[in-house]
Design a protein around this motif. Structure first.
Motif, PDB file in Angstrom:
ATOM      1  N   LEU A  81      32.946  58.628  37.058  1.00  0.00           N
ATOM      2  CA  LEU A  81      31.761  58.927  36.332  1.00  0.00           C
ATOM      3  C   LEU A  81      31.120  60.064  36.597  1.00  0.00           C
ATOM      4  O   LEU A  81      30.455  60.151  37.681  1.00  0.00           O
ATOM      5  CB  LEU A  81      31.134  57.483  36.234  1.00  0.00           C
ATOM      6  CG  LEU A  81      29.937  57.521  35.366  1.00  0.00           C
ATOM      7  CD1 LEU A  81      30.335  57.645  33.902  1.00  0.00           C
ATOM      8  CD2 LEU A  81      28.936  56.245  35.527  1.00  0.00           C
ATOM      9  N   ARG A 118      28.448  61.483  35.215  1.00  0.00           N
ATOM     10  CA  ARG A 118      27.109  61.473  34.859  1.00  0.00           C
ATOM     11  C   ARG A 118      26.630  59.784  35.062  1.00  0.00           C
ATOM     12  O   ARG A 118      26.547  59.142  33.885  1.00  0.00           O
ATOM     13  CB  ARG A 118      26.821  62.046  33.666  1.00  0.00           C
ATOM     14  CG  ARG A 118      26.793  63.426  33.415  1.00  0.00           C
ATOM     15  CD  ARG A 118      26.492  63.909  32.061  1.00  0.00           C
ATOM     16  NE  ARG A 118      24.872  63.851  31.850  1.00  0.00           N
ATOM     17  CZ  ARG A 118      24.389  62.930  30.945  1.00  0.00           C
ATOM     18  NH1 ARG A 118      25.428  62.349  30.144  1.00  0.00           N
ATOM     19  NH2 ARG A 118      23.109  62.845  30.777  1.00  0.00           N
ATOM     20  N   ALA A 142      31.697  56.201  28.327  1.00  0.00           N
ATOM     21  CA  ALA A 142      32.111  57.068  29.685  1.00  0.00           C
ATOM     22  C   ALA A 142      31.964  55.852  30.976  1.00  0.00           C
ATOM     23  O   ALA A 142      32.911  55.698  31.917  1.00  0.00           O
ATOM     24  CB  ALA A 142      31.291  58.306  29.949  1.00  0.00           C
ATOM     25  N   TYR A 143      31.082  55.208  30.745  1.00  0.00           N
ATOM     26  CA  TYR A 143      30.528  54.029  31.882  1.00  0.00           C
ATOM     27  C   TYR A 143      31.535  52.958  32.003  1.00  0.00           C
ATOM     28  O   TYR A 143      32.188  52.742  32.974  1.00  0.00           O
ATOM     29  CB  TYR A 143      29.022  53.591  31.710  1.00  0.00           C
ATOM     30  CG  TYR A 143      29.155  52.346  32.637  1.00  0.00           C
ATOM     31  CD1 TYR A 143      29.062  52.572  34.057  1.00  0.00           C
ATOM     32  CD2 TYR A 143      29.404  50.976  32.232  1.00  0.00           C
ATOM     33  CE1 TYR A 143      29.199  51.399  34.841  1.00  0.00           C
ATOM     34  CE2 TYR A 143      29.103  49.874  33.106  1.00  0.00           C
ATOM     35  CZ  TYR A 143      28.953  50.055  34.464  1.00  0.00           C
ATOM     36  OH  TYR A 143      28.989  48.899  35.233  1.00  0.00           O
ATOM     37  N   SER A 182      28.232  54.327  22.465  1.00  0.00           N
ATOM     38  CA  SER A 182      27.694  55.740  22.792  1.00  0.00           C
ATOM     39  C   SER A 182      28.823  56.244  23.745  1.00  0.00           C
ATOM     40  O   SER A 182      29.351  55.937  24.430  1.00  0.00           O
ATOM     41  CB  SER A 182      26.249  55.713  23.299  1.00  0.00           C
ATOM     42  OG  SER A 182      26.371  55.291  24.614  1.00  0.00           O
ATOM     43  N   ALA A 183      28.622  57.744  23.798  1.00  0.00           N
ATOM     44  CA  ALA A 183      29.577  58.365  24.500  1.00  0.00           C
ATOM     45  C   ALA A 183      29.210  57.990  26.110  1.00  0.00           C
ATOM     46  O   ALA A 183      29.993  57.978  26.826  1.00  0.00           O
ATOM     47  CB  ALA A 183      29.211  60.126  24.373  1.00  0.00           C
ATOM     48  N   ASP A 184      27.798  58.129  26.327  1.00  0.00           N
ATOM     49  CA  ASP A 184      27.578  57.536  27.849  1.00  0.00           C
ATOM     50  C   ASP A 184      27.917  56.187  28.087  1.00  0.00           C
ATOM     51  O   ASP A 184      28.548  55.917  29.132  1.00  0.00           O
ATOM     52  CB  ASP A 184      26.199  57.714  28.016  1.00  0.00           C
ATOM     53  CG  ASP A 184      25.550  59.156  28.290  1.00  0.00           C
ATOM     54  OD1 ASP A 184      26.304  59.985  28.375  1.00  0.00           O
ATOM     55  OD2 ASP A 184      24.305  59.512  27.586  1.00  0.00           O
ATOM     56  N   GLN A 200      23.637  58.804  35.392  1.00  0.00           N
ATOM     57  CA  GLN A 200      22.296  58.714  35.062  1.00  0.00           C
ATOM     58  C   GLN A 200      21.984  57.840  33.938  1.00  0.00           C
ATOM     59  O   GLN A 200      21.244  56.884  33.754  1.00  0.00           O
ATOM     60  CB  GLN A 200      21.403  59.806  34.910  1.00  0.00           C
ATOM     61  CG  GLN A 200      21.703  60.735  36.226  1.00  0.00           C
ATOM     62  CD  GLN A 200      22.520  61.838  36.105  1.00  0.00           C
ATOM     63  OE1 GLN A 200      23.786  61.406  35.728  1.00  0.00           O
ATOM     64  NE2 GLN A 200      22.214  62.974  36.666  1.00  0.00           N
ATOM     65  N   PRO A 201      22.421  58.050  32.856  1.00  0.00           N
ATOM     66  CA  PRO A 201      22.365  57.389  31.573  1.00  0.00           C
ATOM     67  C   PRO A 201      22.630  55.849  31.686  1.00  0.00           C
ATOM     68  O   PRO A 201      21.974  54.799  31.206  1.00  0.00           O
ATOM     69  CB  PRO A 201      23.362  58.056  30.562  1.00  0.00           C
ATOM     70  CG  PRO A 201      23.602  59.361  30.902  1.00  0.00           C
ATOM     71  CD  PRO A 201      23.608  58.992  32.482  1.00  0.00           C
ATOM     72  N   ALA A 202      23.724  55.412  32.381  1.00  0.00           N
ATOM     73  CA  ALA A 202      24.234  53.980  32.549  1.00  0.00           C
ATOM     74  C   ALA A 202      23.060  53.351  33.476  1.00  0.00           C
ATOM     75  O   ALA A 202      22.746  52.172  33.464  1.00  0.00           O
ATOM     76  CB  ALA A 202      25.529  53.968  33.172  1.00  0.00           C
ATOM     77  N   PHE A 223      24.181  51.424  23.324  1.00  0.00           N
ATOM     78  CA  PHE A 223      24.778  51.773  24.463  1.00  0.00           C
ATOM     79  C   PHE A 223      26.311  51.705  24.544  1.00  0.00           C
ATOM     80  O   PHE A 223      26.863  52.888  25.033  1.00  0.00           O
ATOM     81  CB  PHE A 223      24.177  51.136  25.391  1.00  0.00           C
ATOM     82  CG  PHE A 223      24.414  51.627  26.748  1.00  0.00           C
ATOM     83  CD1 PHE A 223      24.387  52.673  27.528  1.00  0.00           C
ATOM     84  CD2 PHE A 223      25.280  50.722  27.736  1.00  0.00           C
ATOM     85  CE1 PHE A 223      24.709  53.331  28.504  1.00  0.00           C
ATOM     86  CE2 PHE A 223      25.789  51.058  28.838  1.00  0.00           C
ATOM     87  CZ  PHE A 223      25.609  52.413  29.098  1.00  0.00           C
TER      88      PHE A 223
END
Length: 244
Positions: free
Chosen positions: A85, A87, A226-227, A221-223, A89-91, A218
């Motif tokens: 992961l 990034r 990814a999480y 979403s892409a974020d 931050q979003p998760a 959520f």
């Protein structure tokens, strides 16, 4: 002088950035879920005690305690999350929000030992509106619940197979334990998937429809994707999938 100040500020900020994965690991409930897995493992060990010869049972306990040592599981899972992961931050922001905390609390409640025992014969059939059913369908496709559930089941079964194979050569007909277990993965995922919508309706029953819709947004979403893909890799790393 300005360049020196910039470097100092960067060095001060880097540890906080680098620790976001650790914050995410804790905010999403990973240590507690690992604790619940440890409890389930102990219960599984005890179920084998009366059906295996003492030496075989002890081998099973030794193998499982080594493979699933709590600190090692956490280290493997968190290291995998860091690697997979980019990034966090979003998760992290999502799971630190009031809704994220409510979701984590619901997930932790569902995997507690007393709740697992209570629902050992199956979950109650949940009733839901068409809107809620639609939202749960989206969530079921967005979360890697089938894959993660199968990995947990296979990990526990794999320890038993490894122990039996090492103590009683030829018991598995010459096939490797992992080879035999691999054949069960698809079947387990299908079994989990068959009742997944009802399971998610039960686990997230305290979420309102707007909260569930925000969760779906959520997760899709892409974020979020990814999480959750990184989370599945972390589950496999924590369980040491493929190392036996």
């Amino acid at each position: 002088m300005r360049r020196f100040i910039s470097v100092v500020l960067l060095l001060c900020a880097f540890p906080a950035w680098a620790d976001m994965h650790d914050e995410l690991y804790k905010a999403a409930g990973w240590p507690e879920q690992r604790g619940h897995f440890t409890e389930a493992l102990r219960a599984a060990q005890q179920r084998y005690q009366n059906s295996l010869p003492p030496a075989v049972f002890q081998a099973l306990v030794n193998n499982s305690n080594q493979r699933f040592a709590p600190q090692a599981m956490d280290q493997r899972a968190e290291a995998s999350l860091r690697q997979a992961l980019a990034r966090p931050q979003p998760a992290l922001a999502f799971f630190q929000s009031p809704l994220g905390r409510k979701i984590v609390a619901a997930e932790l409640l569902a995997t507690r030992a007393d709740q697992l025992a209570r629902n050992a014969q199956g979950l109650p059939k949940m009733q839901a509106s068409d809107t809620r059913q639609l939202l749960i369908g989206h969530l079921a496709r967005a979360l890697p619940a089938r894959e993660a559930g199968a990995e947990v089941s296979l990990a526990i079964a794999g320890v038993a197979a490894d122990s039996l194979s090492s103590m009683i050569p030829g018991l598995l007909g010459g096939g490797s334990p992992q080879g035999l277990l691999e054949g069960q993965r698809e079947r387990l995922e299908q079994q989990i998937g068959a009742d997944l919508d009802n399971t998610l309706l039960y686990v997230y029953r305290e979420l309102s429809d707007p909260e569930l819709e925000e969760f779906v947004a959520f997760a899709e979403s892409a974020d979020g994707q990814a999480y959750y893909q990184a989370a599945l890799a972390a589950v496999r790393a924590g369980l040491a999938v493929g190392t036996r």
